[in-house]
Write a protein that holds these residues in place. Structure first.
Motif, mmCIF file in Angstrom:
data_model
loop_
_atom_site.group_PDB
_atom_site.id
_atom_site.type_symbol
_atom_site.label_atom_id
_atom_site.label_comp_id
_atom_site.label_asym_id
_atom_site.label_seq_id
_atom_site.Cartn_x
_atom_site.Cartn_y
_atom_site.Cartn_z
ATOM 1 N N UNK A 68 0.874 -1.083 0.296
ATOM 2 C CA UNK A 68 -0.214 -0.035 0.327
ATOM 3 C C UNK A 68 0.723 0.883 0.141
ATOM 4 N N UNK A 69 1.919 0.843 0.577
ATOM 5 C CA UNK A 69 2.652 2.327 1.116
ATOM 6 C C UNK A 69 2.820 2.722 -0.999
ATOM 7 N N UNK A 70 3.828 1.373 -0.956
ATOM 8 C CA UNK A 70 4.374 1.370 -3.163
ATOM 9 C C UNK A 70 3.467 2.828 -3.329
ATOM 10 N N UNK A 71 1.949 1.675 -3.562
ATOM 11 C CA UNK A 71 0.719 1.683 -4.353
ATOM 12 C C UNK A 71 0.736 3.621 -3.937
ATOM 13 N N UNK A 72 0.780 3.785 -3.037
ATOM 14 C CA UNK A 72 0.097 5.336 -2.913
ATOM 15 C C UNK A 72 1.702 6.122 -3.268
ATOM 16 N N UNK A 73 2.751 5.684 -3.300
ATOM 17 C CA UNK A 73 3.377 6.079 -3.980
ATOM 18 C C UNK A 73 3.436 7.071 -5.429
ATOM 19 N N UNK A 74 2.959 5.139 -5.715
ATOM 20 C CA UNK A 74 2.276 5.085 -6.990
ATOM 21 C C UNK A 74 1.597 6.419 -7.652
ATOM 22 N N UNK A 75 0.654 6.628 -7.397
ATOM 23 C CA UNK A 75 -0.278 7.058 -7.272
ATOM 24 C C UNK A 75 -0.606 8.633 -7.388
ATOM 25 N N UNK A 76 0.684 8.849 -5.899
ATOM 26 C CA UNK A 76 0.908 10.325 -5.710
ATOM 27 C C UNK A 76 1.512 11.124 -6.517
ATOM 28 N N UNK A 77 2.591 9.639 -7.616
ATOM 29 C CA UNK A 77 3.237 10.561 -7.753
ATOM 30 C C UNK A 77 2.831 11.001 -9.485
ATOM 31 N N UNK A 78 1.449 10.120 -10.365
ATOM 32 C CA UNK A 78 0.722 10.190 -11.009
ATOM 33 C C UNK A 78 0.458 11.257 -10.673
ATOM 34 N N UNK A 79 -0.032 11.287 -9.230
ATOM 35 C CA UNK A 79 -1.270 12.644 -9.234
ATOM 36 C C UNK A 79 -0.809 13.755 -9.098
ATOM 37 N N UNK A 80 0.814 14.413 -9.907
ATOM 38 C CA UNK A 80 2.034 14.805 -8.696
ATOM 39 C C UNK A 80 1.276 15.616 -8.100
ATOM 40 N N UNK A 81 1.550 15.016 -6.665
ATOM 41 C CA UNK A 81 0.986 15.805 -5.562
ATOM 42 C C UNK A 81 2.233 16.292 -4.521
ATOM 43 N N UNK A 82 1.860 17.024 -4.600
ATOM 44 C CA UNK A 82 2.884 18.101 -3.693
ATOM 45 C C UNK A 82 4.292 16.857 -2.853
ATOM 46 N N UNK A 83 5.201 17.035 -3.466
ATOM 47 C CA UNK A 83 6.379 16.831 -2.814
ATOM 48 C C UNK A 83 7.089 16.608 -1.442
#
Length: 192
Positions: A21-36
């Protein structure tokens, strides 16, 4: 040994699924260009960097997709399935050719559960503390926006009441039930 198999299976599945889930969250947040620099983004990055950094050296992103994250999620869930089959003495039931398929189904299941959980958090916080400027909540809003925004556009104005989270959660549960139906027909249905 049977008395130990169930709690051990739970522990293994939970720990590996949480990291997935942590890796999935990283993937999705990167895809959405969330605030680093968002605290949630930083937590996820720090938790996954020890494994992701070496993988990124070998497998760079392709067309905006973090292939290393996708591979890591598949490998983690394949290991999860293998360990569960080993713990429960069901290794003979496992078809190694179908292992990536099982792993992909588990990742889809985890994705659905991630969005259900984050939408519920968003709804509860909006009731208890509307307008809360917490940066973690900002990341959760950004995470859920692609699912909620299309439904909001289709919904009629209900005088300030937003039913889109409820409709999206119903749809996600529907998808999850379809997925469970597919997984029930597989020899490793217990790993869903």
């Amino acid at each position: 040994m049977d008395t130990l198999a169930t709690p051990l299976s739970f522990l293994v599945n939970t720990l590996i699924s949480l990291y997935t889930l942590a890796v999935l969250l990283r993937f999705v947040l990167q895809k959405l260009r969330a605030d680093y620099y968002n605290p949630l983004s930083q937590l996820v990055i720090r938790a996954t960097d020890p494994v992701m950094k070496p993988l990124h050296r070998v497998m760079p992103a392709w067309r905006g997709f973090d292939l290393a994250a996708i591979l890591l999620m598949l490998v983690l869930q394949a290991i999860n399935i293998l360990l569960l089959a080993l713990i429960q003495s069901r290794l003979g039931v496992l078809d190694p050719i179908q292992l990536p398929f099982y792993a992909a189904l588990k990742i889809i299941h985890l994705s659905i559960m991630l969005f259900i959980f984050t939408i519920l958090i968003q709804v509860i916080v909006s009731w208890l503390s509307p307008g809360n400027p917490n940066p973690v909540l900002g990341a959760i809003w950004q995470l859920n926006r692609p699912l909620l925004q299309p439904v909001r556009r289709l919904m009629p104005d209900l005088g300030g009441i937003d039913l889109s989270p409820m409709l999206v959660i119903i749809f996600l549960f529907f998808l999850n039930l379809l997925l469970q139906g597919i997984m029930a027909g597989l020899p490793l249905a217990m790993y869903g």
